[in-house]
Write a protein that holds these residues in place. Structure first.
Motif, PDB file in Angstrom:
ATOM      1  N   ALA A 202      -0.787  -1.406  15.320  1.00 49.39           N
ATOM      2  CA  ALA A 202      -0.437  -1.901  13.991  1.00 49.39           C
ATOM      3  C   ALA A 202       0.933  -2.555  14.049  1.00 49.39           C
ATOM      4  O   ALA A 202       1.867  -2.000  14.633  1.00 49.39           O
ATOM      5  CB  ALA A 202      -0.435  -0.767  12.973  1.00 49.39           C
TER       6      ALA A 202
ATOM      7  N   LYS B 102       1.641  -4.561   8.622  1.00 53.18           N
ATOM      8  CA  LYS B 102       0.962  -3.613   7.743  1.00 53.18           C
ATOM      9  C   LYS B 102       1.942  -2.835   6.878  1.00 53.18           C
ATOM     10  O   LYS B 102       1.541  -2.207   5.894  1.00 53.18           O
ATOM     11  CB  LYS B 102       0.126  -2.636   8.575  1.00 53.18           C
TER      12      LYS B 102
ATOM     13  N   THR C  61      -0.305   0.533  -0.303  1.00 53.31           N
ATOM     14  CA  THR C  61      -0.748  -0.852  -0.448  1.00 53.31           C
ATOM     15  C   THR C  61      -1.304  -1.133  -1.838  1.00 53.31           C
ATOM     16  O   THR C  61      -1.476  -2.301  -2.214  1.00 53.31           O
ATOM     17  CB  THR C  61      -1.824  -1.187   0.603  1.00 53.31           C
TER      18      THR C  61
END
Length: 275
Positions: free
Chosen positions: A2, A35, A102
């Motif tokens: 990631a 991310k 998120t």
């Protein structure tokens, strides 16, 4: 694997200007494919006095934090940021680290345990005069990029809290900071790399860098360190710090596992108990 982004800028007493910078860094991180974005300690504001800080606190609560939450949801980006939060005393604040998912929700927070009180020839800082110390360690958070342990700045000097988080399963430790120039020059990188090597985990240290006001300058040098102690990415430090920037690094949880298997750290707790 990631991709994560580690941010750096110089916060001032202008909360809306600081928010604008942080949202710009979030857009840059998302455009790069990250991310998550890690932001420094006190990203909402750095005041010239405790009294001024108290007057700025409502803007942090009503403007800055909602603005970061909107940036997180807009970019589908996890944001980990240091802010000020109300305390149990009207004369104090909390030095807090929040994890914004998120979806734009604050799902976890941590209040700084170890407060920074120091007297130098050119600078005196007494964080305890304006800040309420935290009372507990937040257990590691399950995130899309690994299990994350939350710490703040001066906590970096206390390996016991890092070890407690690793023992609870942390694969990444966050140390958002605003190190002074003398302490940053002497200890910043070596402490970050030490925590990574000791914990066999990633260390992500977003940082304040540059001049905040007439009284205060921060070292900068935001960086990401691997479980092997390698610096994977860093921002400018010292006199070159100040312009908003990010550094990028890949988090490979397989590397965490390999390092822990290939270099096992077996603690002699039977001996420790006798000390």
């Amino acid at each position: 694997m990631a991709l994560i982004a580690c941010g750096q800028f110089s916060a001032t007493n202008d909360v809306l200007a600081n928010l604008k910078i942080c949202r710009s860094l979030a857009a840059r991180a998302a455009a790069a494919g990250a991310k998550a974005l890690f932001l420094p300690e006190a990203s909402d504001y750095i005041s010239s006095s405790p009294a001024e800080g108290l007057t700025l606190l409502p803007q942090s609560t009503t403007l800055f934090l909602p603005g970061l939450c909107l940036a997180a949801s807009t970019h589908s980006l996890s944001i980990i940021a240091g802010i000020h939060a109300p305390s149990s005393s009207p004369d104090l604040v909390r030095n807090t680290l929040v994890y914004i998912s998120t979806t734009g929700l604050v799902s976890h927070s941590y209040n700084k345990l170890h407060l920074f009180d120091i007297t130098l020839p050119s600078l005196t800082l007494r964080e305890s005069a304006s800040t309420e110390a935290g009372s507990s360690i937040t257990p590691p958070i399950a995130t899309p990029f690994g299990r994350l342990g939350l710490q703040i700045c001066f906590d970096l000097r206390f390996p016991e809290t890092a070890r407690a988080l690793v023992n609870q399963g942390a694969e990444i430790l966050a140390y958002p900071s605003a190190f002074t120039v003398p302490t940053g020059r002497a200890h910043w990188e070596v402490l970050l790399r030490a925590r990574a090597v000791e914990g066999q985990c990633y260390v992500v240290a977003a940082a304040q860098g540059g001049r905040h006001n007439e009284k205060r300058v921060s070292w900068g040098g935001a960086m990401v360190v691997s479980p092997w102690g390698e610096v994977l990415g860093r921002c400018k430090e010292g006199e070159e710090a100040g312009e908003p920037e990010i550094c990028l690094a890949e988090v490979d949880l397989g590397l965490v596992h390999r390092v822990r298997v290939e270099c096992p750290l077996r603690r002699r707790t039977d001996v420790y108990a006798e000390l």
